[in-house]
Design a protein around this motif. Structure first.
Motif, PDB file in Angstrom:
ATOM      1  N   LEU A  63       0.837  -1.197   0.000  1.00  0.00           N
ATOM      2  CA  LEU A  63       0.000   0.000   0.000  1.00  0.00           C
ATOM      3  C   LEU A  63       0.872   1.246   0.000  1.00  0.00           C
ATOM      4  N   PRO A  64       0.395   2.324  -0.641  1.00  0.00           N
ATOM      5  CA  PRO A  64       1.132   3.584  -0.559  1.00  0.00           C
ATOM      6  C   PRO A  64       1.366   3.948   0.898  1.00  0.00           C
ATOM      7  N   ALA A  65       2.481   4.636   1.163  1.00  0.00           N
ATOM      8  CA  ALA A  65       2.828   4.943   2.546  1.00  0.00           C
ATOM      9  C   ALA A  65       3.334   6.374   2.681  1.00  0.00           C
ATOM     10  N   ILE A  66       2.901   7.003   3.746  1.00  0.00           N
ATOM     11  CA  ILE A  66       3.444   8.291   4.161  1.00  0.00           C
ATOM     12  C   ILE A  66       4.290   7.988   5.387  1.00  0.00           C
ATOM     13  N   CYS A  67       5.599   8.136   5.240  1.00  0.00           N
ATOM     14  CA  CYS A  67       6.553   7.671   6.241  1.00  0.00           C
ATOM     15  C   CYS A  67       7.173   8.838   7.003  1.00  0.00           C
ATOM     16  N   ALA A  68       7.926   8.497   8.049  1.00  0.00           N
ATOM     17  CA  ALA A  68       8.685   9.485   8.819  1.00  0.00           C
ATOM     18  C   ALA A  68       7.807  10.636   9.279  1.00  0.00           C
ATOM     19  N   ASN A  69       6.605  10.284   9.752  1.00  0.00           N
ATOM     20  CA  ASN A  69       5.659  11.282  10.286  1.00  0.00           C
ATOM     21  C   ASN A  69       5.295  12.363   9.277  1.00  0.00           C
ATOM     22  N   GLY A  70       5.178  11.967   8.013  1.00  0.00           N
ATOM     23  CA  GLY A  70       4.728  12.903   6.989  1.00  0.00           C
ATOM     24  C   GLY A  70       5.819  13.444   6.108  1.00  0.00           C
ATOM     25  N   ALA A  71       7.077  13.158   6.405  1.00  0.00           N
ATOM     26  CA  ALA A  71       8.181  13.733   5.637  1.00  0.00           C
ATOM     27  C   ALA A  71       8.417  13.047   4.300  1.00  0.00           C
ATOM     28  N   VAL A  72       7.948  11.805   4.145  1.00  0.00           N
ATOM     29  CA  VAL A  72       8.210  11.037   2.923  1.00  0.00           C
ATOM     30  C   VAL A  72       6.904  10.413   2.439  1.00  0.00           C
ATOM     31  N   VAL A  73       6.578  10.626   1.178  1.00  0.00           N
ATOM     32  CA  VAL A  73       5.430   9.969   0.548  1.00  0.00           C
ATOM     33  C   VAL A  73       5.989   8.956  -0.450  1.00  0.00           C
ATOM     34  N   TYR A  74       5.588   7.703  -0.284  1.00  0.00           N
ATOM     35  CA  TYR A  74       6.258   6.591  -0.970  1.00  0.00           C
ATOM     36  C   TYR A  74       5.284   5.742  -1.768  1.00  0.00           C
ATOM     37  N   VAL A  81       9.974   7.554  -4.276  1.00  0.00           N
ATOM     38  CA  VAL A  81       9.570   8.601  -3.340  1.00  0.00           C
ATOM     39  C   VAL A  81       8.907   9.713  -4.142  1.00  0.00           C
ATOM     40  N   LEU A  82       7.643   9.979  -3.815  1.00  0.00           N
ATOM     41  CA  LEU A  82       6.888  10.996  -4.528  1.00  0.00           C
ATOM     42  C   LEU A  82       7.145  12.396  -3.976  1.00  0.00           C
ATOM     43  N   ARG A  83       7.491  12.457  -2.710  1.00  0.00           N
ATOM     44  CA  ARG A  83       7.714  13.752  -2.061  1.00  0.00           C
ATOM     45  C   ARG A  83       8.556  13.525  -0.812  1.00  0.00           C
ATOM     46  N   ALA A  84       9.465  14.452  -0.525  1.00  0.00           N
ATOM     47  CA  ALA A  84      10.255  14.398   0.701  1.00  0.00           C
ATOM     48  C   ALA A  84      10.449  15.805   1.238  1.00  0.00           C
ATOM     49  N   ASP A  85      10.332  15.942   2.553  1.00  0.00           N
ATOM     50  CA  ASP A  85      10.485  17.227   3.229  1.00  0.00           C
ATOM     51  C   ASP A  85      11.504  17.088   4.357  1.00  0.00           C
ATOM     52  N   PRO A  86      12.789  17.099   4.033  1.00  0.00           N
ATOM     53  CA  PRO A  86      13.803  16.890   5.060  1.00  0.00           C
ATOM     54  C   PRO A  86      14.182  18.162   5.805  1.00  0.00           C
ATOM     55  N   LEU A  87      14.849  17.972   6.934  1.00  0.00           N
ATOM     56  CA  LEU A  87      15.539  19.060   7.608  1.00  0.00           C
ATOM     57  C   LEU A  87      16.895  19.225   6.917  1.00  0.00           C
ATOM     58  N   ASP A  88      17.240  20.448   6.513  1.00  0.00           N
ATOM     59  CA  ASP A  88      18.530  20.633   5.863  1.00  0.00           C
ATOM     60  C   ASP A  88      19.643  20.674   6.913  1.00  0.00           C
ATOM     61  N   PRO A  89      20.892  20.497   6.499  1.00  0.00           N
ATOM     62  CA  PRO A  89      21.984  20.423   7.475  1.00  0.00           C
ATOM     63  C   PRO A  89      22.105  21.629   8.391  1.00  0.00           C
ATOM     64  N   HIS A  90      21.842  22.828   7.883  1.00  0.00           N
ATOM     65  CA  HIS A  90      21.923  24.017   8.740  1.00  0.00           C
ATOM     66  C   HIS A  90      20.868  23.965   9.838  1.00  0.00           C
ATOM     67  N   PRO A 148      20.902  16.079   4.507  1.00  0.00           N
ATOM     68  CA  PRO A 148      19.499  16.312   4.855  1.00  0.00           C
ATOM     69  C   PRO A 148      18.892  15.066   5.503  1.00  0.00           C
ATOM     70  N   ALA A 149      18.050  15.270   6.504  1.00  0.00           N
ATOM     71  CA  ALA A 149      17.441  14.155   7.238  1.00  0.00           C
ATOM     72  C   ALA A 149      15.940  14.334   7.293  1.00  0.00           C
ATOM     73  N   VAL A 150      15.205  13.284   6.972  1.00  0.00           N
ATOM     74  CA  VAL A 150      13.749  13.385   7.039  1.00  0.00           C
ATOM     75  C   VAL A 150      13.242  13.290   8.471  1.00  0.00           C
ATOM     76  N   LYS A 151      14.125  12.822   9.372  1.00  0.00           N
ATOM     77  CA  LYS A 151      13.740  12.793  10.789  1.00  0.00           C
ATOM     78  C   LYS A 151      14.992  12.766  11.645  1.00  0.00           C
ATOM     79  N   LEU A 152      14.973  13.549  12.719  1.00  0.00           N
ATOM     80  CA  LEU A 152      16.012  13.516  13.737  1.00  0.00           C
ATOM     81  C   LEU A 152      15.417  12.862  14.973  1.00  0.00           C
ATOM     82  N   LEU A 153      16.118  11.895  15.542  1.00  0.00           N
ATOM     83  CA  LEU A 153      15.650  11.173  16.720  1.00  0.00           C
ATOM     84  C   LEU A 153      16.492  11.580  17.916  1.00  0.00           C
ATOM     85  N   ALA A 154      15.833  11.829  19.037  1.00  0.00           N
ATOM     86  CA  ALA A 154      16.537  12.283  20.236  1.00  0.00           C
ATOM     87  C   ALA A 154      16.163  11.412  21.426  1.00  0.00           C
ATOM     88  N   ARG A 155      17.180  10.981  22.168  1.00  0.00           N
ATOM     89  CA  ARG A 155      16.995  10.246  23.417  1.00  0.00           C
ATOM     90  C   ARG A 155      17.903  10.846  24.482  1.00  0.00           C
TER      91      ARG A 155
END
Length: 270
Positions: A63-74, A81-90, A148-155
């Motif tokens: 099935l089509p998937a929207i991944c990484a909490n909305g950042a990637v449409v697959y 990948v139909l669309r990606a909205d990453p955080l840029d390095p800066h 660029p990262a589509v998701k940053l994880l913090a612990r």
């Protein structure tokens, strides 16, 4: 929502899957019947692309998937990948700077290459990953934040998940989105404006489907934007209190095929 929904959107973990991460035969059959009848079903998840195969193996068709909490449409059929909205390095660097100043002992990981790969600091605790070949520890903080990262994880060790989210969100207010989808003290960070609702809205606009015609299912705080955006937002009974508070309806728990039970009633299948 007075009419039969034109699109079904469902979270995966804690919602569609049982607690052992399996799709029950009942759930798989309900989804297959609905898609065969012409109603699209899309998976909307915090998972990266590389974790989807474990779900697709249990479904009649991917099935089509929207991944990484909305950042990637697959699109899994074309593996595109139909669309990606990453955080840029800066932006990543500024997010990391703020959190290191505010959160003692914080450690990071990033989902890169549209979430097909993961990089993490050496002291970041890995809880589970389906493809160890796709993950790698970095030697320096600069290397972690270089792409660029589509998701940053913090612990930051053992944390109350809601209190930890509040701390991180406060530190990043106006800069990035912070949410959580587990009880293990993990906060998931996306670019500003990137949520499950935003990813789903883009996908639905592509199909010409309005929010009012979408039926959505979820269980955790990262599902709240999607459930409030959709014409009908349904929580499973095991959902986090924040989800139960905003849901239009509540179905039975994920362990009792709550999504399938609700869909069987709405579509008259079963």
């Amino acid at each position: 929502m007075a009419e039969t929904p034109r699109l079904i959107a469902t979270d995966i973990d804690g919602t569609l899957l049982a607690d052992d991460r399996t799709v029950s035969p009942r759930t798989a059959a309900a989804l297959a019947r609905i898609t065969a009848g012409g109603t699209p079903v899309v998976l909307v998840t915090g998972r990266p692309i590389r974790w989807l195969e474990l779900v697709y193996d249990q479904l009649a068709e991917p099935l089509p998937a929207i991944c990484a909490n909305g950042a990637v449409v697959y699109d899994p059929v074309a593996d595109k990948v139909l669309r990606a909205d990453p955080l840029d390095p800066h932006l990543l660097a500024e997010v990391a700077r703020r959190l290191r100043a505010e959160v003692p002992g914080v450690s990071f990981a990033v989902e890169i290459v549209d979430s097909r790969q993961m990089r993490h600091e050496a002291h970041y605790p890995l809880r589970w990953d389906a493809d160890l070949d796709a993950i790698r520890a970095v030697e320096t903080p600069e290397e972690l934040l270089a792409a660029p990262a589509v998701k940053l994880l913090a612990r930051a060790g053992e944390q109350d998940p809601d209190a930890f989210l509040a701390l991180v969100a406060g530190a990043l207010e106006g800069l990035a989105e912070a949410t959580h989808s587990s009880y293990s003290g993990l906060v998931e960070i996306s670019a500003a404006g990137v949520t499950k609702a935003a990813g789903l809205a883009w996908y639905c606009a592509r199909l010409g489907i309005d929010a009012r015609d979408v039926l959505a299912f979820g269980d955790m705080p990262n599902d709240v934007p999607m459930l409030t955006w959709a014409g009908r937002g349904v929580a499973v009974a095991n959902a986090h209190r924040a989800v139960l508070e905003i849901a239009d309806e509540v179905t039975s728990a994920n362990s009792a095929d709550g999504v399938a039970a609700y869909l069987e009633q709405v579509f008259g299948v079963g």
